[in-house]
Write a protein that holds these residues in place. Structure first.
Motif, PDB file in Angstrom:
ATOM      1  N   GLY A  29       0.815  -1.199   0.000  1.00 29.18           N
ATOM      2  CA  GLY A  29       0.000   0.000   0.000  1.00 29.18           C
ATOM      3  C   GLY A  29       0.852   1.253   0.000  1.00 29.18           C
ATOM      4  N   TYR A  30       0.177   2.393   0.143  1.00 30.75           N
ATOM      5  CA  TYR A  30       0.852   3.682   0.170  1.00 30.75           C
ATOM      6  C   TYR A  30       1.041   4.110   1.623  1.00 30.75           C
ATOM      7  N   TYR A  31       2.257   4.525   1.971  1.00 33.02           N
ATOM      8  CA  TYR A  31       2.607   4.898   3.338  1.00 33.02           C
ATOM      9  C   TYR A  31       3.316   6.249   3.350  1.00 33.02           C
ATOM     10  N   PHE A  32       3.437   6.781   4.548  1.00 28.14           N
ATOM     11  CA  PHE A  32       4.212   7.998   4.767  1.00 28.14           C
ATOM     12  C   PHE A  32       5.286   7.720   5.799  1.00 28.14           C
ATOM     13  N   ILE A  33       6.469   8.251   5.566  1.00 29.91           N
ATOM     14  CA  ILE A  33       7.535   8.226   6.563  1.00 29.91           C
ATOM     15  C   ILE A  33       7.636   9.646   7.112  1.00 29.91           C
ATOM     16  N   ARG A  34       7.629   9.754   8.446  1.00 36.53           N
ATOM     17  CA  ARG A  34       7.743  11.063   9.101  1.00 36.53           C
ATOM     18  C   ARG A  34       8.926  11.010  10.058  1.00 36.53           C
ATOM     19  N   ILE A  35       9.775  12.009   9.964  1.00 38.81           N
ATOM     20  CA  ILE A  35      10.927  12.121  10.857  1.00 38.81           C
ATOM     21  C   ILE A  35      10.779  13.422  11.629  1.00 38.81           C
TER      22      ILE A  35
END
Length: 86
Positions: free
Chosen positions: A66-72
């Protein structure tokens, strides 16, 4: 304002997602928080990392395609980037 760029590769990713931060550092933070979220905002991975460390990868084996987001996030900066996992 703080200018940080986040690159993720490969995109789409299969088993491992690599990330690279460039621009200014995360500003006086020894550690930063890395999070992976679904496209609906559900957090599926969260871990504090040492800014001086070399582990700039996330294992995606336990995630559904699926589509994901990485947040730092650090105390002074937040950067987000989307990626596709297959």
């Amino acid at each position: 304002p703080i200018s940080i760029k986040l690159q993720v590769y490969p995109d789409p990713a299969k088993n491992i997602l690599y990330y690279k931060l460039s621009g200014q550092s995360l500003v006086n933070s020894d550690k930063y928080l890395i999070e992976i979220m679904t496209n609906t905002g559900t957090k599926v991975f969260s871990e504090y990392r040492d800014q001086q460390g070399n582990q700039n990868l996330v294992n995606l084996d336990n995630l559904a395609a699926g589509y994901y987001f990485i947040r730092i996030r650090s105390a002074n900066a937040v950067v987000v980037k989307g990626f596709l996992h297959f």
